[in-house]
Scaffold this active site. Structure first.
Site, short mmCIF file in Angstrom:
data_model
loop_
_atom_site.label_atom_id
_atom_site.label_comp_id
_atom_site.label_asym_id
_atom_site.label_seq_id
_atom_site.Cartn_x
_atom_site.Cartn_y
_atom_site.Cartn_z
N LYS A 69 0.92 -1.19 0.11
CA LYS A 69 -0.04 -0.07 0.01
C LYS A 69 0.84 1.20 0.02
CE LYS A 69 -3.91 -2.21 0.07
NZ LYS A 69 -4.91 -2.00 -1.00
N CYS A 75 -2.35 13.18 7.34
CA CYS A 75 -2.94 12.18 8.37
C CYS A 75 -3.74 13.05 9.45
CB CYS A 75 -2.20 11.10 8.64
SG CYS A 75 -0.78 11.66 9.84
#
Length: 131
Positions: free
Chosen positions: A12, A32
């Site tokens: 990923k 994030c």
């Protein structure tokens, strides 16, 4: 990455880096929840792909991660992540159809459309790519 058992799936990370390095997706915003752990780890991996020395990668990670820096992220960047594999993945992805215009490392789950452009969300709970 959180000790002792949560590690970002390296495939990923390669997928996210391929989206980030593809000029068709620029400009790119990486974030994030706090802009420290997942962001720092992903940017550290990008710096390795770009040929930065590990000491420079870690200096930047520690500067922006501050007291919340995680040794496990540094281990991931140094020992698990393979820059050559990321480059190979990106070269394969370059032959794929164009991706959405932004790549977003988001801690919240789910996908969706952010107005006129789709976001690529990499969730904390499994780094899923959602459009």
């Amino acid at each position: 990455n959180k000790e002792p058992f949560r590690v970002m799936p390296v495939d990923k990370v390669y997928q996210a880096l391929a989206a980030i390095m593809d000029p068709r997706n620029h400009p790119v915003l990486i974030h994030c929840n706090e802009g420290k752990h997942r962001t720092g780890c992903l940017v550290g991996c990008l710096r390795r792909v770009r040929g930065w020395a590990l000491s420079a990668v870690f200096d930047e990670y520690l500067l922006y991660g501050g007291r919340k820096s995680r040794m496990v992220d540094q281990r991931f960047i140094e020992m698990i992540f393979d820059p050559q594999a990321a480059i190979a993945y990106q070269q394969q992805a370059a032959h794929a159809p164009p991706q959405p215009a932004t790549a977003t490392a988001a801690a919240e789950r789910g996908g969706g459309d952010s107005g006129s452009q789709s976001e690529r969300k990499l969730s904390d709970g499994g780094w899923q790519i959602a459009e």
